[in-house]
Design a protein around this motif. Sequence first.
Motif, short mmCIF file in Angstrom:
data_model
loop_
_atom_site.label_atom_id
_atom_site.label_comp_id
_atom_site.label_asym_id
_atom_site.label_seq_id
_atom_site.Cartn_x
_atom_site.Cartn_y
_atom_site.Cartn_z
N VAL A 1 6.69 -56.27 -22.80
CA VAL A 1 8.02 -55.67 -22.70
C VAL A 1 8.07 -54.33 -23.43
N GLN A 2 7.40 -54.26 -24.60
CA GLN A 2 7.33 -52.99 -25.30
C GLN A 2 6.59 -51.95 -24.48
N TRP A 3 5.48 -52.34 -23.89
CA TRP A 3 4.69 -51.40 -23.09
C TRP A 3 5.48 -50.90 -21.89
N MET A 4 6.24 -51.81 -21.28
CA MET A 4 7.02 -51.43 -20.10
C MET A 4 8.28 -50.64 -20.46
N GLY A 5 8.76 -50.76 -21.68
CA GLY A 5 9.91 -49.97 -22.10
C GLY A 5 11.26 -50.63 -21.92
N TYR A 6 11.30 -51.96 -21.76
CA TYR A 6 12.58 -52.65 -21.69
C TYR A 6 13.18 -52.76 -23.09
N THR A 7 14.49 -52.85 -23.15
CA THR A 7 15.16 -52.98 -24.45
C THR A 7 15.50 -54.42 -24.79
N HIS A 8 15.68 -55.25 -23.77
CA HIS A 8 16.11 -56.64 -23.98
C HIS A 8 15.38 -57.58 -23.03
N ILE A 9 15.29 -58.82 -23.44
CA ILE A 9 14.85 -59.92 -22.59
C ILE A 9 16.06 -60.80 -22.33
N GLU A 10 16.20 -61.25 -21.10
CA GLU A 10 17.21 -62.27 -20.81
C GLU A 10 16.51 -63.51 -20.30
N LEU A 11 16.73 -64.62 -20.97
CA LEU A 11 16.07 -65.87 -20.63
C LEU A 11 16.92 -66.69 -19.67
N GLN B 1 4.30 -50.70 -10.74
CA GLN B 1 4.48 -51.06 -12.15
C GLN B 1 4.58 -49.81 -13.03
N LEU B 2 3.73 -48.83 -12.79
CA LEU B 2 3.76 -47.60 -13.59
C LEU B 2 5.02 -46.79 -13.31
N LEU B 3 5.51 -46.84 -12.08
CA LEU B 3 6.79 -46.19 -11.78
C LEU B 3 7.93 -46.85 -12.56
N ALA B 4 7.95 -48.20 -12.55
CA ALA B 4 8.99 -48.92 -13.30
C ALA B 4 8.92 -48.57 -14.78
N LYS B 5 7.72 -48.48 -15.31
CA LYS B 5 7.54 -48.11 -16.71
C LYS B 5 8.05 -46.69 -16.97
N SER B 6 7.75 -45.77 -16.08
CA SER B 6 8.20 -44.38 -16.26
C SER B 6 9.71 -44.27 -16.17
N VAL B 7 10.32 -44.99 -15.24
CA VAL B 7 11.78 -44.98 -15.14
C VAL B 7 12.40 -45.55 -16.42
N ASN B 8 11.82 -46.62 -16.94
CA ASN B 8 12.33 -47.20 -18.19
C ASN B 8 12.25 -46.21 -19.34
N TYR C 1 16.36 -45.78 -8.20
CA TYR C 1 17.80 -45.69 -7.92
C TYR C 1 18.59 -46.55 -8.90
N GLN C 2 18.12 -47.75 -9.17
CA GLN C 2 18.78 -48.61 -10.15
C GLN C 2 18.78 -47.96 -11.53
N GLY C 3 17.65 -47.40 -11.94
CA GLY C 3 17.54 -46.80 -13.26
C GLY C 3 18.40 -45.57 -13.46
N LEU C 4 18.70 -44.85 -12.38
CA LEU C 4 19.45 -43.60 -12.49
C LEU C 4 20.94 -43.77 -12.20
N ILE D 1 12.64 -28.59 -15.01
CA ILE D 1 11.39 -29.33 -15.05
C ILE D 1 11.54 -30.62 -14.25
N GLU D 2 10.55 -30.93 -13.46
CA GLU D 2 10.52 -32.17 -12.69
C GLU D 2 10.05 -33.30 -13.61
N VAL D 3 11.00 -34.07 -14.17
CA VAL D 3 10.66 -35.10 -15.15
C VAL D 3 10.29 -36.43 -14.50
N LEU D 4 10.60 -36.58 -13.20
CA LEU D 4 10.19 -37.78 -12.47
C LEU D 4 10.07 -37.44 -10.99
N ASN D 5 8.98 -37.90 -10.43
CA ASN D 5 8.78 -37.82 -8.98
C ASN D 5 8.15 -39.14 -8.56
N SER D 6 8.92 -39.98 -7.90
CA SER D 6 8.41 -41.33 -7.58
C SER D 6 7.31 -41.30 -6.54
#
Length: 738
Positions: A291-301, A613-620, A571-574, A688-693
């Motif tokens: 979760v740290q590597w992916m950049g999430y802030t919370h876990i929901e169980l 997976q790397l895109l999800a990480k970058s969006v996070n 789209y969800q992240g933005l 600057i182009e900070v994200l390009n999926s």
Amino acid sequence: MQISWQTLGKVLQGNINVLAQGRHHDPFLFLGCHPVDISEENKHKENGWSLSVWLPTAEKAEVEGHELQRVENSDLFMAFITDKQKLALPKHYAVKWIEADASEHEMVSPYTFLPQLGELDLHLFSEGRHWQVYDVLGAHPKVIDGISGVQFAVWAPAAERVSVVGDFNGWHGLRHPMRVNGGSGVWELFIPGLHAGDIYKFEIRNRQSGHCFTKTDPYAVSMEHRPKTGCVVYQSDYQWNDQAWLKQLAEFDWQKSPINIYEVHLGSWQRADDGGFLSYREIAHRLVEYVQWMGYTHIELLPISEHPLDESWGYQTTGYFAPTSRFGSPDDFRYFVDYCHQHNIGVFLDWVPAHFPKDEFALGRFDGSALYEHEDPRKGEHQDWGTYIFNFGRNEVRNFLISNALYWIKELHIDGLRVDAVASMLYLDYSREDGQWLPNEHGGRENLEAIDFMRNLNEQVHAQCPGAVVMAEESTSWPMVSRPNWMGGLGFSMKWNMGWMNDTLDYFEKEPIYRPYHHNQLTFSQVYAYSENFVLPLSHDEVVHLKGSLIAKMPGDDWQKAANLRLLLAYQGLHPGKKLLFMGCEFAQWGEWSEARSLDWHLCDDALNRGVQLLAKSVNELYKTHPALYERDFESSGFEWIDCHDYQQSILSFIRQADNQKLICVFNFTPVPRENYRIGLPQAGQYIEVLNSDSELFGGSNKGNAGYVFSEDFAWMNQPYSAELTLPPLSVVVLRLG
């Protein structure tokens, strides 16, 4: 000497028969040591005391050297002692007995202790305002008058008799009958010599039917591993190390902070090499690292309150206060939460107050009556799920649920709750036809008692647990779900945006050629986006029951499916709102989720899945590091359309903004690259182009804008400046003034 019935006439007064039949509401009135007139058989004509013990399986018994005589044709053992002998008797005396198999036993009598429940406890509970009632009801190891044991208490007002049963008494319902506290319906008993680790249940005899049955403790904090259903006496000795987290949580401004939730089912996120479950402690280390590597802030169980059936995913709860034993002990779960907090990961819990299962050993018809549920199935049964519905109008039931919510937050350090199936609580006619439901007192369909419960729940959580959040899974247009009580709202912190989820997935599932005709499914969310504090969920519910995984929903060949999924996650992240994504979706698991096996982690070795997976990480990472994406999630000032009208090319563009920061987000929802597409810009300068999926890092075609563009002094789309962009296929480009 055999004690005669004539001598016992005044003493017994029918107690033997009642005890033998298991119908005595207060065995303390007779068992133990009581003054009695024995002058007829005492030549000194003095009063004395009766020593009485009830031992259904004993052959012989004695108390502190006084031999007890079995009353003929009964399981009662008695002796008469004088005042002088009584003075020499310890306040809490030991009973020794020999069983039929010649085994010898000794235990301090439970029937020498005064009631342990205070009048204030009982009064607050009856009013539904004892917020820490879990400290009173249930099973608690204690030391009373220097004697260690376990204090038991349970609410069962329709019971004629309640007993504690377990391995310690051969599960014999007449060995340890409890006393009832007046008209409270609360039964209690302190049993000396018991300790943490003992297995127990309650045997209940219903007053009306006379039927006897065993039930688990509603307030048990630990339970046996399924398929066993016994409760476990438990005493935590865990030492928390998350003080720094709790300090900042008390000041947590969740409305203006990034909240990006990774929804997890602990039993299937990963499995052990042999296919079995990992422990809470094992999962903690693996999950936190990921979760740290992916950049999430919370876990929901998904619910981890004890439940008998793996296939229910935890939503058929039978142990509301007990973390499931599938993964270890309650202290192992404390370690899991603590480890998350020490690594700056919050933990939310999926909580189920809307309904509970009909398993005979649990809450259903608990004391032989409809205690926790409504008697009338038109209010008390959920037809779709085959479960009972809580009676939210009963004080003690509301108290049970609210104290349970507070228990998870206060005692187990959970950071907040996601309340399941709120819509089913709000409406009396939820999933019912005419004639299958009862209107409220005003003739309406609103469940007024449930509404009052939810407002009370949120009021107490927010008052007693600063920083904790309560999220509603509410699928209708009920107004002001996430507005304070004083405004007429339900008081939740946030609400799941089910409308956004349904519209968005429906749009993405369409072939791009049809998307121009459904452009409004993307733009409509801005009509109501700030009416509630929304969470944008892509949850477990969307990848089960033959719905297919997220990537399997996407149209096109494998490359297009992956590109569409990358676009969806971006789209969800933005989009304004806090975020939630179910496990496995972030690396494009192809198969539908199953609780019976681990996620398909081997797919992460495949370039296509790894790219998602790397895109999800970058969006996070983009989300967490740019306040424009979270500070004004719930304010219209944090969002501005650049162009929402280009439905013919299926392109959307908007600005996310906070103080001194603007992000330009441009989406191309077709597989056709768009060259020289002019976009309006709010300021002059280099962007600057900070994200390009569509980056090759994510498995895309690597089209784009070479990392940056310059604005032109040319007004466009109601913006003072503009620039021509290359929009890659099925992608989003995010620009930041740099």
